[in-house]
Design a protein around this motif. Structure first.
Motif, PDB file in Angstrom:
ATOM      1  N   TYR A   4      -1.317   6.091   0.443  1.00  0.00           N
ATOM      2  CA  TYR A   4      -0.480   5.764   1.609  1.00  0.00           C
ATOM      3  C   TYR A   4      -1.245   4.885   2.596  1.00  0.00           C
ATOM      4  O   TYR A   4      -2.445   5.102   2.827  1.00  0.00           O
ATOM      5  CB  TYR A   4      -0.054   7.038   2.353  1.00  0.00           C
ATOM      6  N   LYS A   5      -0.519   3.945   3.179  1.00  0.00           N
ATOM      7  CA  LYS A   5      -1.061   3.178   4.305  1.00  0.00           C
ATOM      8  C   LYS A   5      -0.907   4.070   5.541  1.00  0.00           C
ATOM      9  O   LYS A   5       0.151   4.685   5.723  1.00  0.00           O
ATOM     10  CB  LYS A   5      -0.242   1.898   4.474  1.00  0.00           C
ATOM     11  N   TRP A  24      -6.212   3.337   4.338  1.00  0.00           N
ATOM     12  CA  TRP A  24      -5.421   4.028   3.315  1.00  0.00           C
ATOM     13  C   TRP A  24      -5.907   5.464   3.184  1.00  0.00           C
ATOM     14  O   TRP A  24      -7.088   5.737   3.351  1.00  0.00           O
ATOM     15  CB  TRP A  24      -5.569   3.330   1.961  1.00  0.00           C
ATOM     16  N   ASP A 101       4.402   4.597   2.072  1.00  0.00           N
ATOM     17  CA  ASP A 101       4.017   4.332   0.680  1.00  0.00           C
ATOM     18  C   ASP A 101       4.208   2.852   0.366  1.00  0.00           C
ATOM     19  O   ASP A 101       4.541   2.055   1.261  1.00  0.00           O
ATOM     20  CB  ASP A 101       4.798   5.232  -0.286  1.00  0.00           C
ATOM     21  N   ASP A 102       4.032   2.484  -0.895  1.00  0.00           N
ATOM     22  CA  ASP A 102       4.102   1.060  -1.245  1.00  0.00           C
ATOM     23  C   ASP A 102       5.514   0.483  -1.137  1.00  0.00           C
ATOM     24  O   ASP A 102       5.715  -0.717  -1.185  1.00  0.00           O
ATOM     25  CB  ASP A 102       3.503   0.806  -2.638  1.00  0.00           C
ATOM     26  N   GLN A 103       6.516   1.358  -0.951  1.00  0.00           N
ATOM     27  CA  GLN A 103       7.902   0.892  -0.753  1.00  0.00           C
ATOM     28  C   GLN A 103       8.279   0.862   0.740  1.00  0.00           C
ATOM     29  O   GLN A 103       9.428   0.689   1.091  1.00  0.00           O
ATOM     30  CB  GLN A 103       8.888   1.820  -1.486  1.00  0.00           C
ATOM     31  N   GLN A 104       7.272   1.087   1.596  1.00  0.00           N
ATOM     32  CA  GLN A 104       7.446   1.159   3.056  1.00  0.00           C
ATOM     33  C   GLN A 104       8.322   2.343   3.489  1.00  0.00           C
ATOM     34  O   GLN A 104       8.947   2.320   4.555  1.00  0.00           O
ATOM     35  CB  GLN A 104       8.008  -0.155   3.632  1.00  0.00           C
TER      36      GLN A 104
END
Length: 407
Positions: A4-5, A24, A101-104
């Protein structure tokens, strides 16, 4: 393994401002798994890794427990069982405790998004009060985001007050404190940093010399704002508006410390405050182990800023002494920074922010005249050793006299 960012990158994206650093957090992984994927370990106290290609920081999700005094008094526990919510709850402010996550897709268990909308700097949990460094951090965020309308939540300010009263701030190392102070001074509104520290009682613990300036009057004819503390904040604000470097901003903050020592019966005058303030400037410099260039400029500005203001009236010999004190021949930049600090001091007065400062160009011209004296002809005349030094001084004085006559 889930990545996660977190923190500032999420916060600043939601605020619509440029994202500079990306951090991250890795949930459900072990140190061994990270090493197997080529990550390089960098954290001594807890598992932080650098990405093999981007070099960005990846930290294993962790919990923490208070185990001693100060910023470093914590025991960390990282394991694949630690959840994202458990990792986020140990962060300072709700707006820094969001992840995506990578899908915002946003994970926001502590209502950071709402606090972004409400423009509030609010603590995540009561554990906030376990880390004294957070007092400085919150004041720094207040300085950074003041322009967007952010303020510190009353409950958070109360926890900061408790920390200031607890004696925990004294456990902060000079290095950690300076890192926060120097970053805060380089924000757009550094005066807010000082205001917040003062409001929660931390300023009188960390910088009692600055805190003592509030309530000290100055002559209204020169200082329409009257209060020395208010003036100091205005000078600091001007230094930021003019995008000046850290050295100048630090000098602006400390330049008038001597006024805090003036006996009340002498108010509102502050005779020789330039000299009485030097020991205080030195004490603050040493307390935070400020870099050498910051220390030197703060002392020089403290001692000579009134010379700067009276530049047009100074005798040529006094002007030469001033230039010698700054070593303008080998260190011209330091004199430029002194001039900038003097100008900010003149502008940091109520209603006089736009006033011209002719002393700046006059001082530059005097420095150029002194620097223009050629040494070679004096060597050819046979001067050497101490006699050469005296001859150079005589010629420089002559050059300054000629400059003064034509200025």
């Amino acid at each position: 393994m889930q990545i996660y960012k977190v923190g500032g990158a999420v916060r600043d994206r939601l605020l619509g401002i440029p994202v500079t650093d990306i951090d991250w957090v890795v949930v459900g992984a072990t140190t061994e798994e990270m090493l197997a994927k080529g990550f390089r370990p960098v954290g001594a106290d807890f598992p932080v890794f650098l990405h093999p290609k981007s070099g960005e920081e990846y930290a294993l999700a962790r919990t923490e427990r208070k185990s001693g005094r100060g910023y470093g008094g914590f025991t960390f526990h990282a394991s694949p069982e630690v959840t994202l919510e458990e990792d986020l709850i140990r962060r300072d402010l709700t707006i820094n405790a969001m992840a995506e996550d990578d899908q915002q897709n946003l994970t926001d268990p502590y209502h950071g998004q709402q606090d972004l909308k409400d423009r509030l700097l609010r603590h995540v949990s009561p554990a906030f009060a376990e880390d004294p460094l957070r007092v400085l951090r919150v004041a720094r965020f207040a300085a950074r985001y003041a322009g967007l309308g952010f303020t510190v939540a009353p409950q958070t300010l109360e926890l900061m007050r408790q920390l200031a009263d607890s004696g925990e701030l004294q456990a902060l190392t000079a290095e950690r404190s300076w890192k926060e102070i120097s970053r805060a001074l380089m924000e757009d509104q550094p005066q807010i940093f000082i205001e917040v520290l003062r409001e929660c009682g931390a300023l009188k613990v960390l910088m009692p010399e600055v805190d003592a300036l509030f309530g000290v009057p100055q002559p209204e004819a020169h200082h329409p704002e009257i209060d020395t503390g208010v003036h100091t904040l205005s000078v600091l604000q001007q230094s930021a508006l003019h995008k000046l470097p850290l050295t100048v901003r630090w000098a602006c903050l400390l330049h008038d410390l001597g006024k805090g020592l003036t006996p009340t019966e002498e108010w509102p005058r502050h005779i020789a405050h330039e000299h009485t303030g030097l020991k205080l400037i030195k004490a603050v410099n040493e307390r935070f182990k400020a870099p050498k260039d910051c220390q030197e400029l703060a002392l020089l500005v403290g001692q000579y800023h009134t010379h700067g203001h009276r530049a047009l009236e100074l005798k040529p010999s006094t002007l030469l002494e001033l230039l010698q004190s700054f070593d303008v021949y080998r260190r011209p930049q330091r004199f430029e920074e002194f001039i900038a600090a003097c100008e900010m001091d003149a502008r940091g007065r109520k209603g006089l922010e736009q006033r011209s400062y002719p002393q700046a160009d006059y001082l530059r011209g005097a420095a150029a005249a002194a620097r223009g004296v050629a040494v070679q002809p004096l060597l050819e005349q046979g001067f050497k050793g101490p006699e050469l030094g005296e001859a150079i001084k005589r010629e420089r004085l002559k050059a300054i006299k000629a400059y003064k006559e034509h200025a």
